[in-house]
Design a protein around this motif. Structure first.
Motif, PDB file in Angstrom:
ATOM      1  N   ASN A   2       0.843  -1.194   0.000  1.00 24.58           N
ATOM      2  CA  ASN A   2       0.000   0.000   0.000  1.00 24.58           C
ATOM      3  C   ASN A   2       0.878   1.244   0.000  1.00 24.58           C
ATOM      4  O   ASN A   2       1.017   1.919   1.016  1.00 24.58           O
ATOM      5  CB  ASN A   2      -0.933  -0.005   1.209  1.00 24.58           C
ATOM      6  N   ARG A   3       1.442   1.519  -1.150  1.00 27.43           N
ATOM      7  CA  ARG A   3       2.399   2.612  -1.253  1.00 27.43           C
ATOM      8  C   ARG A   3       1.746   3.984  -1.088  1.00 27.43           C
ATOM      9  O   ARG A   3       2.334   4.891  -0.508  1.00 27.43           O
ATOM     10  CB  ARG A   3       3.106   2.524  -2.609  1.00 27.43           C
ATOM     11  N   PHE A   4       0.532   4.143  -1.574  1.00 27.55           N
ATOM     12  CA  PHE A   4      -0.126   5.449  -1.573  1.00 27.55           C
ATOM     13  C   PHE A   4      -1.261   5.503  -0.557  1.00 27.55           C
ATOM     14  O   PHE A   4      -1.940   4.520  -0.313  1.00 27.55           O
ATOM     15  CB  PHE A   4      -0.686   5.764  -2.964  1.00 27.55           C
ATOM     16  N   SER A   5      -1.440   6.690   0.001  1.00 29.67           N
ATOM     17  CA  SER A   5      -2.596   6.977   0.850  1.00 29.67           C
ATOM     18  C   SER A   5      -3.364   8.123   0.208  1.00 29.67           C
ATOM     19  O   SER A   5      -2.788   9.178  -0.060  1.00 29.67           O
ATOM     20  CB  SER A   5      -2.165   7.415   2.253  1.00 29.67           C
ATOM     21  N   VAL A   6      -4.635   7.895  -0.047  1.00 31.13           N
ATOM     22  CA  VAL A   6      -5.502   8.935  -0.584  1.00 31.13           C
ATOM     23  C   VAL A   6      -6.139   9.626   0.616  1.00 31.13           C
ATOM     24  O   VAL A   6      -6.849   8.992   1.404  1.00 31.13           O
ATOM     25  CB  VAL A   6      -6.562   8.346  -1.530  1.00 31.13           C
ATOM     26  N   ILE A   7      -5.866  10.912   0.753  1.00 37.03           N
ATOM     27  CA  ILE A   7      -6.320  11.670   1.915  1.00 37.03           C
ATOM     28  C   ILE A   7      -7.599  12.422   1.561  1.00 37.03           C
ATOM     29  O   ILE A   7      -7.684  13.049   0.505  1.00 37.03           O
ATOM     30  CB  ILE A   7      -5.242  12.686   2.374  1.00 37.03           C
ATOM     31  N   TYR A   8      -8.578  12.358   2.472  1.00 38.33           N
ATOM     32  CA  TYR A   8      -9.820  13.084   2.269  1.00 38.33           C
ATOM     33  C   TYR A   8     -10.403  13.508   3.617  1.00 38.33           C
ATOM     34  O   TYR A   8     -10.018  12.977   4.662  1.00 38.33           O
ATOM     35  CB  TYR A   8     -10.832  12.244   1.485  1.00 38.33           C
ATOM     36  N   LEU A   9     -11.298  14.477   3.558  1.00 40.92           N
ATOM     37  CA  LEU A   9     -12.016  14.926   4.752  1.00 40.92           C
ATOM     38  C   LEU A   9     -13.416  14.338   4.743  1.00 40.92           C
ATOM     39  O   LEU A   9     -14.076  14.296   3.703  1.00 40.92           O
ATOM     40  CB  LEU A   9     -12.138  16.455   4.766  1.00 40.92           C
TER      41      LEU A   9
END
Length: 109
Positions: A2-9
């Motif tokens: 899981n190389r990427f983290s998609v950040i959201y509110l």
């Protein structure tokens, strides 16, 4: 991995979703934009430790001063790293709890 983290509110709190590739992260950002109450921010690459803003936020970021860019970039990287660390420590706690012997037998006679 899981190389990427998609950040959201969501509900005024930061959350993240894992993805293996940048293309997958971009697709998740687009999907989050269509969900009511979700505000996509961008994606964090754990290998390079860089943050990529969602395109409309990238324009705002590009117009900011160097100092503001540094502060907001560092802030989002710290958020992403803390979210990932929280997930890792939660997973480790679950594994430790599963490894502990049970006090009560679950076998029925």
């Amino acid at each position: 991995m899981n190389r990427f983290s998609v950040i959201y509110l969501h509900r005024k709190q930061y959350h993240h979703l894992y993805s293996a590739t940048q293309a997958e992260a971009d697709a998740l950002l687009a999907e989050l934009a269509s969900r009511k109450g979700h505000t996509p921010i961008g994606s964090y690459d754990a290998k390079t430790e860089l943050f990529s803003w969602k395109p409309d936020l990238q324009q705002h970021y590009d117009q900011a001063t160097i100092e503001e860019q540094g502060k907001s970039g560092d802030y989002m990287i710290r958020i992403a790293q803390e979210l990932r660390q929280h997930d890792q420590s939660t997973a480790e706690q679950r594994l430790q709890a599963m490894a502990q012997p049970q006090l009560f037998s679950t076998n029925e006679v």
